[in-house]
Design a protein around this motif. Structure first.
Motif, PDB file in Angstrom:
ATOM      1  N   THR A  37      37.129  42.899  32.853  1.00  0.00           N
ATOM      2  CA  THR A  37      37.845  44.142  32.579  1.00  0.00           C
ATOM      3  C   THR A  37      37.226  45.342  33.289  1.00  0.00           C
ATOM      4  O   THR A  37      37.896  46.348  33.498  1.00  0.00           O
ATOM      5  CB  THR A  37      37.877  44.433  31.067  1.00  0.00           C
ATOM      6  OG1 THR A  37      36.532  44.525  30.573  1.00  0.00           O
ATOM      7  CG2 THR A  37      38.616  43.335  30.324  1.00  0.00           C
ATOM      8  N   ARG A  91      40.630  46.913  33.846  1.00  0.00           N
ATOM      9  CA  ARG A  91      40.987  48.232  33.335  1.00  0.00           C
ATOM     10  C   ARG A  91      40.265  49.353  34.085  1.00  0.00           C
ATOM     11  O   ARG A  91      40.738  50.485  34.095  1.00  0.00           O
ATOM     12  CB  ARG A  91      40.663  48.327  31.838  1.00  0.00           C
ATOM     13  CG  ARG A  91      41.399  47.317  30.988  1.00  0.00           C
ATOM     14  CD  ARG A  91      41.426  47.754  29.536  1.00  0.00           C
ATOM     15  NE  ARG A  91      40.095  47.896  28.966  1.00  0.00           N
ATOM     16  CZ  ARG A  91      39.462  46.930  28.296  1.00  0.00           C
ATOM     17  NH1 ARG A  91      40.053  45.754  28.140  1.00  0.00           N
ATOM     18  NH2 ARG A  91      38.270  47.130  27.792  1.00  0.00           N
ATOM     19  N   LYS A 107      43.044  53.067  38.055  1.00  0.00           N
ATOM     20  CA  LYS A 107      41.864  52.291  37.653  1.00  0.00           C
ATOM     21  C   LYS A 107      40.595  52.775  38.340  1.00  0.00           C
ATOM     22  O   LYS A 107      39.490  52.538  37.852  1.00  0.00           O
ATOM     23  CB  LYS A 107      42.048  50.809  38.016  1.00  0.00           C
ATOM     24  CG  LYS A 107      43.199  50.099  37.342  1.00  0.00           C
ATOM     25  CD  LYS A 107      43.267  48.663  37.847  1.00  0.00           C
ATOM     26  CE  LYS A 107      44.448  47.920  37.257  1.00  0.00           C
ATOM     27  NZ  LYS A 107      44.527  46.536  37.799  1.00  0.00           N
TER      28      LYS A 107
END
Length: 337
Positions: A205, A236, A283
């Motif tokens: 992530t 993310r 991101k």
């Protein structure tokens, strides 16, 4: 009349609670509690050894440090007592200019409860070995989740696919692949190899990459990233880290980013880069890390002990939008002679 006591007697439960909170509050507090008595030392040990920093140099002088504060100075502990290995949650281990990894091997074998590790790429192979090592047979028999809590890896040297291949099939005791447990990855050196193992980490992530090693072209607004990174839906956050010392002491970097411009402003170029990254993908974050006068291991250890992580710092930098304002507007003449 009895003389007044300087400090009223407290129930032992309250004394223990005070010592536990003191040991938990800071590493310095844990050090102090460990010196009170033998029984108080037992309270302090889990906090004292929670984060461990190991360095080995070419001269084979070894320091094991629990990382005394700022300004950081290392406390030499000598040979690491393996009986304390189960306390270690965060481990930084590097053998600078050394081809010997016996100390790395001993440390990783001794620390089955790791949550975060920073190590050279050549030491990655030690994890599959430790998972099946006879030294951990008793833990396996008891159902102990060896490396079951490991979720963060920082790689201190450039890495190739063959460094990661032994880990690709390594399984935890619950049958889950070791690499499927990794959610946070930081690569600190991509000057020689641009390989990033994100394809082996399906649950990744958070990813951090060294921006100055990626060979970007600022003039043409070309941001080079490992193939497929931006297309990973589970990712993310991607943090592009910039070594502040390199940024300020090597005008060559800025000239490459801005071809045809002589000695571009460190501050303005950084701010433009921040905006450029934001426009490219939500991101992407840009962060000065490590900062000037801070060694990478110091920054890592501070975060491991509860300070802001690079992920926290990157989010904060975006919210405040003042990150990098302290950079100079121009280079000092002496810095590029």
């Amino acid at each position: 009349m009895e003389p007044l006591s300087a400090f009223p007697a407290l129930p032992s439960e309250i004394v223990i609670h005070i010592l536990e909170e003191t040991a938990r509050s800071s590493h310095e507090g844990a050090c102090s509690v460990s010196l009170v008595s033998k029984w108080a030392r037992e309270i302090a040990l889990p906090h004292l050894f929670a984060t461990l920093v190991h360095h080995m140099t070419l001269s084979f002088s070894v320091t094991l440090s629990t990382g005394v504060g700022q300004p950081p100075r290392r406390q030499t502990l000598g040979p690491f007592p393996s009986k304390y290995g189960h306390f270690v949650r965060n481990l930084w281990t590097e053998c600078v200019k050394s081809f010997f990894s016996s100390v790395d091997e001993e440390l990783i074998l001794a620390c089955p409860n790791l949550q975060s590790v920073a190590l050279e790429s050549s030491s990655l192979r030690l994890f599959p070995f430790a998972l099946r090592s006879p030294a951990n047979a008793l833990l396996r028999d008891k159902g102990h989740p060896i490396f079951g809590n490991l979720h963060t890896i920082t790689v201190l040297t450039h890495t190739y696919r063959y460094h990661w291949e032994p880990l690709a099939t390594a399984k935890l005791l619950n049958g889950m692949l070791l690499l499927h447990n990794i959610t946070h990855l930081r690569l600190t050196d991509m000057r020689i190899s641009a390989y990033c193992p994100h394809d082996l980490l399906p649950n990744l992530t958070h990813l951090a990459l060294p921006f100055l090693d990626l060979g970007n072209n600022f003039e043409q607004r070309i941001l080079r990233l490992p193939d497929g990174v931006l297309q990973r839906p589970e990712l993310r956050m991607i943090v592009l880290t910039i070594d502040e010392k390199k940024w300020l002491e090597n005008p060559w970097y800025l000239n490459v980013l801005s071809p045809g411009k002589v000695l571009a402003s460190p501050r303005q170029t950084f701010r433009t880069l921040v905006e450029w990254a934001r426009q490219r993908d939500h991101k992407l974050h840009v962060l000065l890390s490590p900062r000037t006068h801070v060694e990478p291991w110091q920054e890592w250890a501070a975060a491991a002990r509860g300070g802001p992580s690079i992920w926290d710092a990157a989010e904060d930098a975006r919210e405040r939008d003042t990150h990098g304002d302290g950079l100079p507007e121009s280079f000092f003449q002496a810095s590029y002679r």
